[in-house]
Scaffold this active site. Sequence first.
Site, PDB file in Angstrom:
ATOM      1  N   TYR A   1      -1.061  -3.413  -8.493  1.00 39.09           N
ATOM      2  CA  TYR A   1      -1.331  -2.200  -7.587  1.00 39.09           C
ATOM      3  C   TYR A   1      -2.005  -0.953  -8.256  1.00 39.09           C
ATOM      4  O   TYR A   1      -2.560  -0.316  -7.652  1.00 39.09           O
ATOM      5  CB  TYR A   1       0.240  -1.897  -7.470  1.00 39.09           C
ATOM      6  CG  TYR A   1       1.177  -2.745  -6.564  1.00 39.09           C
ATOM      7  CD1 TYR A   1       0.610  -2.741  -5.081  1.00 39.09           C
ATOM      8  CD2 TYR A   1       2.066  -3.340  -6.897  1.00 39.09           C
ATOM      9  CE1 TYR A   1       1.303  -3.600  -4.180  1.00 39.09           C
ATOM     10  CE2 TYR A   1       2.836  -4.259  -5.933  1.00 39.09           C
ATOM     11  CZ  TYR A   1       2.532  -4.441  -4.515  1.00 39.09           C
ATOM     12  OH  TYR A   1       3.128  -5.666  -3.839  1.00 39.09           O
TER      13      TYR A   1
ATOM     14  N   PHE B   1      -5.593  -0.816  -7.812  1.00 38.76           N
ATOM     15  CA  PHE B   1      -6.040  -0.567  -6.280  1.00 38.76           C
ATOM     16  C   PHE B   1      -5.652   0.802  -6.020  1.00 38.76           C
ATOM     17  O   PHE B   1      -6.681   1.601  -5.028  1.00 38.76           O
ATOM     18  CB  PHE B   1      -5.449  -1.335  -5.377  1.00 38.76           C
ATOM     19  CG  PHE B   1      -5.789  -2.787  -5.452  1.00 38.76           C
ATOM     20  CD1 PHE B   1      -7.023  -3.061  -5.659  1.00 38.76           C
ATOM     21  CD2 PHE B   1      -4.887  -3.790  -5.505  1.00 38.76           C
ATOM     22  CE1 PHE B   1      -7.737  -4.396  -5.882  1.00 38.76           C
ATOM     23  CE2 PHE B   1      -5.305  -5.159  -5.525  1.00 38.76           C
ATOM     24  CZ  PHE B   1      -6.545  -5.343  -5.615  1.00 38.76           C
TER      25      PHE B   1
ATOM     26  N   TYR C   1      -7.891   5.643   0.434  1.00 39.32           N
ATOM     27  CA  TYR C   1      -6.752   6.538   0.989  1.00 39.32           C
ATOM     28  C   TYR C   1      -6.956   7.656   1.480  1.00 39.32           C
ATOM     29  O   TYR C   1      -6.542   8.329   2.326  1.00 39.32           O
ATOM     30  CB  TYR C   1      -5.678   6.599  -0.303  1.00 39.32           C
ATOM     31  CG  TYR C   1      -5.359   5.277  -0.569  1.00 39.32           C
ATOM     32  CD1 TYR C   1      -4.179   4.610   0.150  1.00 39.32           C
ATOM     33  CD2 TYR C   1      -5.544   4.756  -2.151  1.00 39.32           C
ATOM     34  CE1 TYR C   1      -3.918   3.227  -0.232  1.00 39.32           C
ATOM     35  CE2 TYR C   1      -5.204   3.666  -2.320  1.00 39.32           C
ATOM     36  CZ  TYR C   1      -4.225   2.713  -1.613  1.00 39.32           C
ATOM     37  OH  TYR C   1      -3.910   1.556  -1.960  1.00 39.32           O
TER      38      TYR C   1
ATOM     39  N   GLU D   1      -2.608  -1.972   4.975  1.00 39.53           N
ATOM     40  CA  GLU D   1      -3.932  -2.136   4.124  1.00 39.53           C
ATOM     41  C   GLU D   1      -3.564  -3.740   3.675  1.00 39.53           C
ATOM     42  O   GLU D   1      -3.707  -3.995   2.510  1.00 39.53           O
ATOM     43  CB  GLU D   1      -3.795  -1.402   3.014  1.00 39.53           C
ATOM     44  CG  GLU D   1      -2.610  -1.094   1.988  1.00 39.53           C
ATOM     45  CD  GLU D   1      -3.146  -0.337   0.560  1.00 39.53           C
ATOM     46  OE1 GLU D   1      -4.281  -0.268   0.211  1.00 39.53           O
ATOM     47  OE2 GLU D   1      -2.208   0.239  -0.107  1.00 39.53           O
TER      48      GLU D   1
ATOM     49  N   GLU E   1      -6.463 -12.314   3.524  1.00 42.33           N
ATOM     50  CA  GLU E   1      -5.041 -12.081   3.273  1.00 42.33           C
ATOM     51  C   GLU E   1      -4.113 -12.182   4.327  1.00 42.33           C
ATOM     52  O   GLU E   1      -2.856 -11.525   4.243  1.00 42.33           O
ATOM     53  CB  GLU E   1      -4.968 -10.834   2.345  1.00 42.33           C
ATOM     54  CG  GLU E   1      -5.938 -10.981   1.217  1.00 42.33           C
ATOM     55  CD  GLU E   1      -5.641  -9.771   0.103  1.00 42.33           C
ATOM     56  OE1 GLU E   1      -4.881  -8.952   0.360  1.00 42.33           O
ATOM     57  OE2 GLU E   1      -6.530  -9.733  -0.737  1.00 42.33           O
TER      58      GLU E   1
END
Length: 590
Positions: free
Chosen positions: A279, A282, A289, A384, A393
């Site tokens: 995390y 990213f 963002y 996301e 995914e």
Amino acid sequence: MNNNSMSNINKFSLITSNIPVDLAFDFISKIDVQQCLEYLTAWYCKVGCIQLFDQEKILSLDTILNQDLLIKVIAKLPTVDCEDYKLQNDMENQFHQKLIALYNFNIKKFLIDFKVQNNYANLARIICKYSNKPIMFNFNVPTLENAWDSWNTFRNMTGYSLQIGIVLCLTKYVPTHDEINRWIGEPICALSVSTNLFILNKKGYPVLSEDHETILKIAIQQKWTIILSGEPLPNMKDYFYYIIFVAKNINIPSPILECDDLLQLPLQPLRDNLMSCVYHVFEQDPIKYTQYQKAIYLAIIDKEVKNIVIAVIGAGRGPLVKASLRAADLAAVNVKIYAVEKNENAIPTLLMYQKNVWGESVDVVFSDGREWDPPEKCDIMVSELLGSFGDNELSPECLDGAQKCLKDDGISIPCEYSSYLRPLMSHKLFSQTIKNEAIDESCLSNSKDAAFEQSYVVLQPNSYKPTKTKKLFTFNHPKKTLESNARYKCLEFEITSNMQLHGFSGYFDAVLYKDIMISIEPLTESIGMFSWFPIYFPIKDTMLVKSGSVISVHFWRCCDEYKVWYEWCVSSPNQTPIYNCQGKSNSIRL
């Protein structure tokens, strides 16, 4: 080694670390080894290509028999191909004797001249004989018009060894832009420029022609070593100063992650709970963002209400929650956010933010978004869940299950995303796939070819992509009626230069809301965004595709109750088997 020698090495390292390109020199005639090393130090060269034999007698290697100097030497070896078998056999014995003698001195990097029009079958055979030794063979390959075709034949003979590399040698012939791009798909480690190719500028300093300088700039951008070749000249430093000057005027962005050509299996967030460190990487993305915040802000404005309810599906450690709060603040509305996350590793961070920062504006929900029963309908659903191929995914399946949280006029961000494909040639990616032993745990097959029936996320700077991308599959959210997310499509690509097909490079773009997008598709790429690398679908049955041919690739996105998987095959110019049939080697668990 005395203190003065150590001081000189430290000074050399300090100087070369500030030069934006690795320099080297190829001594084309026999010269004293000690003299070579002195030249290399004076010219700031990290490596020298040196002939270490005089006739059949090895030169004195006393000056280089320590680890610091050994890495500076690439030993030159003779070729071994000849039509006369007896002479060829003698050449082969000489090659073997010289190589073993140097190898016993711990020299493991070699340079061989590649003769474009020669019969190089015996050379390929000899190279294969040393595949069990940690040896690197580099080949001087001239940039002649048909050189790539000769190299490609030779490379295929070696079976895609990771032990071969190219030193691309500039000649008076100037390759076309497409020819240079094709060379980028090969295992090039250096560009060699003869001092004879230089011309003098108005001030009397050596420079390259505009066409050759363009190739030099490409080589520097590709991070190839720049080798000057010839006899040592009194003004040799001027040649190297020119290379350094060109390099310092090229913007080579420092990579966020050192991952070039590193094959990685795609993440499976539904199956695996991501770790906090994943995390963290990213969350450093400077573009993603910002775009999400813009999209959320526009969606809030379009709702024309003072109280807005947002569901963040797959909240992770909270970056989309933060983007939603900032957007609501800019729009001057009251907001209620449901941060829905199934990963137990991320929940503590969300709860910490809720307690200390967000307060009652955010409810943290420990649940799979598909199973969440919302206490109220939401105006906006933000996620996301995209992968490098858009849907890989399982964003379609996740958002189909989660869209029940939306009001009838609810907005999904993203609202649309598409996958793209194009043919790819890359010696490095293909040869690494051959050697790859990292097989996804979803593999049900014992086949040794399983590595060619799974996809990889990988940065692909050393690859040739001869065409623009074509759109494959598109998904939209929310859906008025839920339907299968299985898909099929055949794409055709016209090829204008000979190439060796090693697979396909995949990308995606996503419409977040209205005209706000994120993309890794080359024509619409979000510059600076690094959350996704392109995806690579290999083919085991590599094929030569000639100019004027059409590559036809068939792609399926298959689904059952438990998993999703891709199948693919090529039907033109040659037929391949269908890869990953029934998801036997790779699948994505629902």
